[in-house]
Write an enzyme that holds these catalytic residues in place. Structure first.
Site, PDB file in Angstrom:
ATOM      1  N   ASP A 111      79.719  37.762 -50.781  1.00 47.64           N
ATOM      2  CA  ASP A 111      79.857  36.309 -50.874  1.00 47.64           C
ATOM      3  C   ASP A 111      81.060  35.770 -50.115  1.00 47.64           C
ATOM      4  OD1 ASP A 111      77.618  36.214 -52.476  1.00 47.64           O
ATOM      5  OD2 ASP A 111      78.705  35.932 -54.353  1.00 47.64           O
ATOM      6  N   LYS A 166      80.592  28.090 -55.245  1.00 46.95           N
ATOM      7  CA  LYS A 166      79.236  27.990 -54.705  1.00 46.95           C
ATOM      8  C   LYS A 166      78.222  28.018 -55.831  1.00 46.95           C
ATOM      9  CE  LYS A 166      77.965  32.453 -55.526  1.00 46.95           C
ATOM     10  NZ  LYS A 166      76.902  32.844 -56.488  1.00 46.95           N
TER      11      LYS A 166
END
Length: 302
Positions: free
Chosen positions: A137, A10
């Site tokens: 996350d 990401k």
């Protein structure tokens, strides 16, 4: 049987950080964008849980129970009252300690792979709840695409993305500890009033339209000054990418990987070539976004 899951890295196109909470975490407005750099997690039955790893910087990956992939297997097994007797093999391609959620990706990948291997039938909501327990996350690594993360980043709202964005990532010569970067953020924030984190409406609109110029004008990372304080050499990498024509340059998450947005594939190649010869980074990769979340890519009967 073995099950293989592919899971993306990401980049945070916005990371707004609030003041430290009593529990030590920070409220965030975290706009995640999954990018096409992937780890793979393969799970096979074994006598007991063990972890192996191959790929770039595999020697830096812990192979004990602190590994998020191992913790994911234990968490799901505990909920189902079974033994986590599996071999978890991680094939790394996401930078280690690079601010691109490589460890979180492995946790999400292992969770989905174990769910498939054991046939637990866990709902998406249950898998996301386990992800949130594992780390801030990890839920996004499971869902991919683009999302706004609030709370400490684990509460996700899916976002629309209207096109493909072209990115270049420069990997630094050493890692950065996420907790250390947050501690430096807190130190640098002493005596200042920290506003409540809020997603940028202009940035969300740029994502929805697929407009790289508008996105470049609105990206932000509140952790970047702290990362640069701990790793000043990153400023040279950021400058090299800008000089090569990047629309914008920023530290990815807590760093030290730096991210460069390009207008098109040809520009991405030019920026990547310039960074490779700049002497300011270790390796360079190009990738597109958004990318899908954790996905089962293989099943093998034994």
């Amino acid at each position: 049987m073995s099950v293989t899951v592919r899971v993306p890295a990401k980049v945070n196109v916005q990371l707004a950080v609030g003041a430290a909470r009593p529990d030590g975490f920070h409220d965030l407005a975290n706009v995640f964008l999954a990018v096409g750099l992937y780890d793979e997690v393969t799970v096979t039955p074994a006598d007991e849980l063990r972890v192996t790893c191959a790929g770039p910087d595999a020697d830096q990956v812990p192979l004990d129970r602190t590994n998020l992939a191992a913790r994911a297997a234990f968490a799901l097994a505990a909920r189902r009252g079974i033994e986590p007797a599996v071999h978890l093999h991680i094939t790394k391609d996401i930078p280690v300690a690079g601010g691109m959620a490589g460890g979180s990706a492995d946790g999400a990948g292992a969770l989905l792979a174990c769910d498939a291997l054991w046939g637990t039938g866990a709902s998406r909501a249950e898998l996301l709840a386990i992800c949130a327990e594992l780390g801030s996350d990890v839920p996004f690594s499971l869902v991919g695409g683009a999302a706004l993360g609030t709370g400490r980043g684990e509460r996700l709202t899916a976002l629309e993305v209207g096109g493909t964005f072209h990115w270049v990532f420069a990997m630094a010569r050493r890692g950065l500890s996420t907790p250390a970067v947050f501690r430096e953020f807190d130190r640098m924030a002493e005596g200042r009033t920290i506003p409540e984190p809020e997603a940028s409406a202009e940035l969300l609109d740029a994502l929805a339209k697929g407009d790289p110029d508008a996105l470049a004008a609105t990206v932000s990372n509140d952790l970047q000054p702290a990362a640069l304080s701990l790793f000043p050499e990153l400023a040279d990498t950021l400058a090299a990418g800008r000089d090569a024509g990047a629309l914008t340059a920023l530290v990815s998450g807590s760093g030290p990987t730096t991210a460069f947005l390009a207008r098109d594939p040809e520009s991405a190649v030019k920026i990547a070539d310039a960074l490779r010869t700049s002497g300011t980074c270790r390796t360079v990769r190009t990738a597109t976004a958004p990318a899908p979340g954790a996905t089962v890519t293989g099943r093998t009967d034994q």
